[in-house]
Scaffold this motif. Structure first.
Motif, PDB file in Angstrom:
ATOM      1  N   ALA A 246       0.837  -1.205   0.000  1.00 54.42           N
ATOM      2  CA  ALA A 246       0.000   0.000   0.000  1.00 54.42           C
ATOM      3  C   ALA A 246       0.874   1.259   0.000  1.00 54.42           C
ATOM      4  CB  ALA A 246      -0.927  -0.007   1.215  1.00 54.42           C
ATOM      5  N   VAL A 247       1.917   1.238   0.816  1.00 57.87           N
ATOM      6  CA  VAL A 247       2.838   2.387   0.828  1.00 57.87           C
ATOM      7  C   VAL A 247       3.453   2.569  -0.560  1.00 57.87           C
ATOM      8  CG1 VAL A 247       5.008   3.275   1.764  1.00 57.87           C
ATOM      9  CG2 VAL A 247       3.373   2.153   3.269  1.00 57.87           C
ATOM     10  N   ALA A 248       3.908   1.469  -1.137  1.00 62.22           N
ATOM     11  CA  ALA A 248       4.607   1.555  -2.421  1.00 62.22           C
ATOM     12  C   ALA A 248       3.686   1.946  -3.573  1.00 62.22           C
ATOM     13  CB  ALA A 248       5.282   0.222  -2.734  1.00 62.22           C
ATOM     14  N   MET A 249       2.366   1.695  -3.413  1.00 65.14           N
ATOM     15  CA  MET A 249       1.424   2.105  -4.451  1.00 65.14           C
ATOM     16  C   MET A 249       1.157   3.603  -4.384  1.00 65.14           C
ATOM     17  SD  MET A 249       0.374  -0.621  -6.085  1.00 65.14           S
ATOM     18  CE  MET A 249       1.792  -1.653  -5.789  1.00 65.14           C
ATOM     19  N   GLY A 250       1.558   4.230  -3.267  1.00 71.90           N
ATOM     20  CA  GLY A 250       1.336   5.666  -3.131  1.00 71.90           C
ATOM     21  C   GLY A 250       0.123   6.032  -2.293  1.00 71.90           C
ATOM     22  N   PHE A 251      -0.234   5.180  -1.315  1.00 72.61           N
ATOM     23  CA  PHE A 251      -1.252   5.553  -0.341  1.00 72.61           C
ATOM     24  C   PHE A 251      -0.588   6.429   0.719  1.00 72.61           C
ATOM     25  CE2 PHE A 251      -5.029   2.737  -0.883  1.00 72.61           C
ATOM     26  CZ  PHE A 251      -4.562   1.946  -1.913  1.00 72.61           C
ATOM     27  N   GLY A 252      -1.229   7.564   1.063  1.00 75.88           N
ATOM     28  CA  GLY A 252      -0.768   8.338   2.205  1.00 75.88           C
ATOM     29  C   GLY A 252      -1.173   7.601   3.479  1.00 75.88           C
ATOM     30  N   PRO A 253      -0.598   7.999   4.652  1.00 73.37           N
ATOM     31  CA  PRO A 253      -0.876   7.273   5.897  1.00 73.37           C
ATOM     32  C   PRO A 253      -2.366   7.213   6.237  1.00 73.37           C
ATOM     33  CG  PRO A 253       0.841   8.919   6.228  1.00 73.37           C
ATOM     34  CD  PRO A 253       0.336   9.109   4.837  1.00 73.37           C
ATOM     35  N   LEU A 254      -3.082   8.316   6.078  1.00 73.00           N
ATOM     36  CA  LEU A 254      -4.488   8.343   6.467  1.00 73.00           C
ATOM     37  C   LEU A 254      -5.335   7.489   5.532  1.00 73.00           C
ATOM     38  CD1 LEU A 254      -6.407   9.572   8.526  1.00 73.00           C
ATOM     39  CD2 LEU A 254      -6.906  11.368   6.857  1.00 73.00           C
ATOM     40  N   ARG A 255      -5.069   7.638   4.233  1.00 77.97           N
ATOM     41  CA  ARG A 255      -5.821   6.866   3.255  1.00 77.97           C
ATOM     42  C   ARG A 255      -5.585   5.363   3.453  1.00 77.97           C
ATOM     43  NH1 ARG A 255      -7.341   8.118  -2.449  1.00 77.97           N
ATOM     44  NH2 ARG A 255      -6.019   9.936  -2.437  1.00 77.97           N
ATOM     45  N   ARG A 256      -4.337   5.021   3.787  1.00 78.24           N
ATOM     46  CA  ARG A 256      -4.012   3.615   4.010  1.00 78.24           C
ATOM     47  C   ARG A 256      -4.792   3.083   5.206  1.00 78.24           C
ATOM     48  NH1 ARG A 256       1.574   3.539   5.612  1.00 78.24           N
ATOM     49  NH2 ARG A 256       0.906   2.847   7.656  1.00 78.24           N
ATOM     50  N   LEU A 257      -4.839   3.890   6.272  1.00 79.08           N
ATOM     51  CA  LEU A 257      -5.542   3.478   7.484  1.00 79.08           C
ATOM     52  C   LEU A 257      -7.027   3.259   7.200  1.00 79.08           C
ATOM     53  CD1 LEU A 257      -4.640   3.052  10.374  1.00 79.08           C
ATOM     54  CD2 LEU A 257      -5.243   5.411  10.873  1.00 79.08           C
ATOM     55  N   LEU A 258      -7.620   4.176   6.419  1.00 76.78           N
ATOM     56  CA  LEU A 258      -9.061   4.106   6.210  1.00 76.78           C
ATOM     57  C   LEU A 258      -9.473   3.121   5.131  1.00 76.78           C
ATOM     58  CD1 LEU A 258     -10.025   7.873   6.540  1.00 76.78           C
ATOM     59  CD2 LEU A 258     -10.220   6.055   8.233  1.00 76.78           C
ATOM     60  N   THR A 259      -8.673   2.981   4.072  1.00 69.64           N
ATOM     61  CA  THR A 259      -9.144   2.156   2.956  1.00 69.64           C
ATOM     62  C   THR A 259      -8.478   0.790   2.881  1.00 69.64           C
ATOM     63  OG1 THR A 259      -7.549   3.026   1.385  1.00 69.64           O
ATOM     64  CG2 THR A 259      -9.637   4.190   1.555  1.00 69.64           C
ATOM     65  N   VAL A 260      -7.400   0.574   3.609  1.00 66.26           N
ATOM     66  CA  VAL A 260      -6.783  -0.758   3.600  1.00 66.26           C
ATOM     67  C   VAL A 260      -6.873  -1.392   4.980  1.00 66.26           C
ATOM     68  CG1 VAL A 260      -4.676  -2.077   3.191  1.00 66.26           C
ATOM     69  CG2 VAL A 260      -5.209  -0.120   1.731  1.00 66.26           C
ATOM     70  N   GLU A 261      -6.343  -0.691   5.996  1.00 66.02           N
ATOM     71  CA  GLU A 261      -6.227  -1.346   7.287  1.00 66.02           C
ATOM     72  C   GLU A 261      -7.576  -1.507   7.980  1.00 66.02           C
ATOM     73  OE1 GLU A 261      -3.052   0.822   9.116  1.00 66.02           O
ATOM     74  OE2 GLU A 261      -1.660   0.136   7.585  1.00 66.02           O
ATOM     75  N   THR A 262      -8.447  -0.497   7.905  1.00 68.88           N
ATOM     76  CA  THR A 262      -9.740  -0.613   8.575  1.00 68.88           C
ATOM     77  C   THR A 262     -10.605  -1.738   7.983  1.00 68.88           C
ATOM     78  OG1 THR A 262      -9.616   1.722   9.109  1.00 68.88           O
ATOM     79  CG2 THR A 262     -11.747   0.677   9.382  1.00 68.88           C
ATOM     80  N   PRO A 263     -10.769  -1.809   6.656  1.00 64.88           N
ATOM     81  CA  PRO A 263     -11.576  -2.921   6.136  1.00 64.88           C
ATOM     82  C   PRO A 263     -11.000  -4.291   6.499  1.00 64.88           C
ATOM     83  CG  PRO A 263     -11.091  -1.340   4.392  1.00 64.88           C
ATOM     84  CD  PRO A 263     -10.338  -0.892   5.593  1.00 64.88           C
ATOM     85  N   VAL A 264      -9.661  -4.390   6.477  1.00 62.61           N
ATOM     86  CA  VAL A 264      -9.060  -5.682   6.808  1.00 62.61           C
ATOM     87  C   VAL A 264      -9.302  -6.027   8.276  1.00 62.61           C
ATOM     88  CG1 VAL A 264      -6.856  -6.928   6.952  1.00 62.61           C
ATOM     89  CG2 VAL A 264      -7.361  -5.552   4.944  1.00 62.61           C
ATOM     90  N   ALA A 265      -9.501  -4.986   9.122  1.00 64.57           N
ATOM     91  CA  ALA A 265      -9.702  -5.222  10.552  1.00 64.57           C
ATOM     92  C   ALA A 265     -11.145  -5.571  10.899  1.00 64.57           C
ATOM     93  CB  ALA A 265      -9.266  -3.978  11.333  1.00 64.57           C
ATOM     94  N   VAL A 266     -12.077  -5.434   9.945  1.00 67.34           N
ATOM     95  CA  VAL A 266     -13.496  -5.601  10.258  1.00 67.34           C
ATOM     96  C   VAL A 266     -13.824  -6.932  10.963  1.00 67.34           C
ATOM     97  CG1 VAL A 266     -15.759  -5.962   9.176  1.00 67.34           C
ATOM     98  CG2 VAL A 266     -14.434  -3.919   8.667  1.00 67.34           C
ATOM     99  N   PRO A 267     -13.293  -8.072  10.498  1.00 70.52           N
ATOM    100  CA  PRO A 267     -13.650  -9.316  11.192  1.00 70.52           C
ATOM    101  C   PRO A 267     -13.253  -9.310  12.669  1.00 70.52           C
ATOM    102  CG  PRO A 267     -12.624  -9.800   9.091  1.00 70.52           C
ATOM    103  CD  PRO A 267     -12.479  -8.325   9.308  1.00 70.52           C
ATOM    104  N   VAL A 268     -12.087  -8.766  12.978  1.00 72.65           N
ATOM    105  CA  VAL A 268     -11.642  -8.738  14.375  1.00 72.65           C
ATOM    106  C   VAL A 268     -12.507  -7.769  15.187  1.00 72.65           C
ATOM    107  CG1 VAL A 268      -9.679  -8.336  15.896  1.00 72.65           C
ATOM    108  CG2 VAL A 268      -9.310  -9.305  13.628  1.00 72.65           C
ATOM    109  N   ILE A 269     -12.875  -6.642  14.563  1.00 75.84           N
ATOM    110  CA  ILE A 269     -13.721  -5.672  15.264  1.00 75.84           C
ATOM    111  C   ILE A 269     -15.091  -6.285  15.562  1.00 75.84           C
ATOM    112  CG2 ILE A 269     -14.883  -3.439  15.073  1.00 75.84           C
ATOM    113  CD1 ILE A 269     -12.477  -2.495  13.399  1.00 75.84           C
ATOM    114  N   ILE A 270     -15.634  -7.006  14.588  1.00 75.24           N
ATOM    115  CA  ILE A 270     -16.954  -7.603  14.811  1.00 75.24           C
ATOM    116  C   ILE A 270     -16.879  -8.705  15.871  1.00 75.24           C
ATOM    117  CG2 ILE A 270     -18.806  -8.958  13.742  1.00 75.24           C
ATOM    118  CD1 ILE A 270     -18.677  -7.196  11.379  1.00 75.24           C
ATOM    119  N   ALA A 271     -15.766  -9.438  15.902  1.00 78.55           N
ATOM    120  CA  ALA A 271     -15.601 -10.434  16.966  1.00 78.55           C
ATOM    121  C   ALA A 271     -15.674  -9.744  18.323  1.00 78.55           C
ATOM    122  CB  ALA A 271     -14.272 -11.164  16.795  1.00 78.55           C
ATOM    123  N   GLY A 272     -15.050  -8.566  18.436  1.00 79.85           N
ATOM    124  CA  GLY A 272     -15.114  -7.810  19.683  1.00 79.85           C
ATOM    125  C   GLY A 272     -16.529  -7.325  19.969  1.00 79.85           C
TER     126      GLY A 272
END
Lengths: 268, 370
Positions: free
Chosen positions: A129-155
């Motif tokens: 994601a960094v190498a594709m040119g995502f800024g830190p905020l965009r990476r957090l919101l569009t890559v890391e948050t969706p990938v975290a959804v299963p763990v968040i829902i488990a919580g």
């Protein structure tokens, strides 16, 4: 045996008679159930709404996490009854007396899940994601948050069951939905039908909520591998080594035949 | 063109990842950084798109210091392929490939059309567009990774050990595909690997990195095999570099013998006439389409009934053949060494026999190119 049946039918009769008595809004079973669900769901939603930005901040600024986690854990150690009474001078007998403490408990349970979920994004995915040119905020919101959804829902599943059961405690300050049935109708009058109805409906509400969460996870994350099913399929489908990691075999049974046709010898 | 000017990376604890790299990567060619782990090859690669900042020295892309550009914008103009593909698990194959076009603000439909185009050029089926990465094999994921890197048509492609997590058969296929794509696209490719064989197959130029982040040698693959500059490079390349160098010489100049080819319809008597003229200890039996059937030992042929058709004899397996037009001397030598007759069978692209060559003839051919 008959005694058990008699007891069950007595409880059911009591529930039917008191389901929604006209003119006596306060004391019906149905209004209590609605109140219970309202208090629980609002608390969960507010807790989630607080946990998400706090978790994102803790991942973004890693030094924030240890003190924040310690802080919310200390809150969790405070008995809920105490918190409800502490709220009374500020919020009186409004719903907020129950919601604020319950939302805090939800936050405590959810925060580690949000942080762990965001952190469990594989390193190669993050680097890509960094190498594709995502800024830190965009990476957090569009890559890391969706990938975290299963763990968040488990919580969320843990937090929602805990909250739904804890709403009853708020009956001590005059709220508490189904808790009122247990405390004021049942306990004070030494009468077990309302207690049983209160417990059964609490459990049913928890189950239904959990099922809704599981369903919403399926809808939100169609990309999650369903491991158990996949492994069985993989064993059944005899695929060559290169393709072995491939293929949700059920999705497209023609796949291995197509790739084996030699046009791209390295596809198989 | 990418220029490293004294680019170095020292960490605060004193470790040296890259010790002052001076090197120019030519445009439109494939340059490979190869070396053991900890030799600074990946660190050097990442200086190009600013994922690593050099502690001293500079990196220039087309004469411009990479530090003069916004990192996110710079990275969108440079394709990047990572080990294990690094695909976004929550996005479909199509949306993974469309990542950079979408970041650049292309419309969704245009980005998806571009993704479809690229899926075809890297050899993915259109039916895979809506799949998720975990539904693909390692090799397929890596092809999605390559397609994603090419999506916005960047002039530079950085590839960080892209094929090291797949099995050898798939890896060879991916290398072939990269060579084919590169022949078509002529990108400036910077490729990192720890596998010297991969470097020799892929690279137009190879930079061998030594321990301590030092550049040991920067040369063409052939020069590297013939003239390793020091003991480190020589041992890194391996003891069989002489044989591997034969991969650079085509097999089409070998003198193939046709006088030892026998038709499977011939009788033993007629065959003996043919082989006596040739004076060779082994002859190859072929069918009417000149497809190879197997070797026959001339001494044993003399003891067979003279009226018997050759097709009825028990023949010695001919092993693997080499393609005269496409294979190298190395493939021919390998075929000869593995053949029970000590001879290699040269075929055309359809597998029809053009002739055979003995180890002795091969030895002369190798002598003449060395």
């Amino acid at each position: 045996m008959n005694a058990v049946w008699d007891w069950i039918s007595a409880v059911a009769d009591w529930a039917a008679a008191n389901w929604n008595p006209p003119g006596d809004q306060e004391r019906g079973v149905w209004p209590r159930l609605v109140e219970h669900a309202r208090l629980a769901y609002l608390s969960i939603l507010i807790g989630l709404a607080a946990a998400l930005p706090l978790g994102l901040a803790c991942v973004r600024w890693t030094r924030l996490y240890p003190p924040v986690l310690t802080g919310v854990n200390v809150l969790y150690a405070v008995p809920s009854i105490a918190l409800f009474f502490l709220m009374l001078p500020y919020t009186g007998f409004s719903d907020w007396t129950a919601i604020v403490p319950l939302a805090l408990y939800t936050l405590v349970i959810l925060l580690p899940n949000v942080v762990d979920g965001l952190r469990q994004v594989p390193d190669h995915v993050r680097q890509a994601a960094v190498a594709m040119g995502f800024g830190p905020l965009r990476r957090l919101l569009t890559v890391e948050t969706p990938v975290a959804v299963p763990v968040i829902i488990a919580g969320l599943r843990v937090a929602s069951v805990a909250t739904i059961s804890m709403v009853s405690v708020a009956s001590l300050v005059g709220l508490g939905g189904l808790g009122q049935l247990i405390l004021s109708e049942g306990f004070r009058r030494q009468f077990d039908a309302p207690i049983v109805v209160g417990i059964v409906l609490t459990v049913v509400l928890a189950f239904v909520t959990d099922a809704l969460l599981v369903l919403s996870q399926r809808l939100l994350t169609p990309w999650v591998r369903r491991d158990g099913r996949r492994r069985k399929r993989k064993q059944r489908a005899a695929v060559p080594a290169g393709e072995a990691a491939a293929v949700d075999a059920g999705a497209d049974p023609t796949q291995s035949a197509e790739t084996g046709n030699g046009a791209h010898p390295w596809m198989s | 063109m990418i220029t490293f000017e004294g680019a170095a990376k020292h960490y605060p604890d004193g470790t040296v990842a890259v010790a002052g790299l001076d090197l120019t990567v030519e445009s439109g060619r494939t340059t490979v950084f190869v070396g053991p782990s900890g030799s600074g090859k990946t660190t050097s690669l990442r200086m190009v798109n600013r994922m690593v900042a050099p502690t001293s020295g500079t990196v220039l892309v087309d004469g411009e210091d990479v530090r003069s550009q916004d990192p996110a914008r710079l990275r969108r103009s440079i394709g990047y392929v990572i080990q294990q593909a690094g695909l976004f698990p929550h996005r479909t194959v199509r949306d993974n490939i469309a990542t950079v076009p979408l970041l650049l603000g292309w419309g969704r439909s245009r980005a998806r059309a571009r993704a479809a185009e690229l899926m075809e050029s890297v050899g993915l089926e259109p039916s895979q567009a809506k799949r998720y990465p975990h539904q693909l094999s390692g090799g397929q994921q890596q092809r999605v990774g390559v397609a994603r890197a090419l999506a916005a048509d960047p002039p530079i492609l950085l590839m960080d050990e892209p094929f090291s997590a797949v099995d050898p058969v798939v890896r060879t296929g991916l290398q072939d595909e990269l060579l084919r794509l590169q022949a078509e696209l002529r990108k400036t490719v910077l490729f990192v690997t720890h596998d010297i064989d991969e470097a020799i197959r892929i690279g137009d130029r190879i930079a061998v990195f030594g321990p301590g982040g030092e550049l040991a040698q920067y040369d063409t693959p052939e020069r590297l095999l013939t003239h390793p500059v020091d003991d480190f490079v020589e041992s890194f390349i391996g003891y069989d570099r002489g044989v591997r160098r034969l991969a650079f010489f085509p097999a089409n100049e070998l003198a193939l013998r046709e006088d030892v080819l026998l038709d499977d319809q011939d009788t033993v008597e007629r065959a003996l006439n043919t082989v006596d003229t040739a004076g060779q200890p082994w002859a190859l039996v072929v069918d009417a389409q000149r497809m190879p059937l197997g070797w026959v030992d001339v001494d044993r042929l003399r003891h067979e009934p003279s009226g018997l058709e050759l097709g009825r004899l028990t023949l010695t397996a001919y092993g693997h053949t080499f393609d005269v037009e496409r294979d190298s001397l190395r493939a021919a030598l390998d075929a000869a060494v593995l053949s029970p007759a000590g001879r290699a069978v040269g075929v055309d692209p359809d597998g029809r026999v053009l002739g055979v060559v003995s180890q002795a003839d091969l030895g002369n051919a190798i002598w003449s190119v060395s």
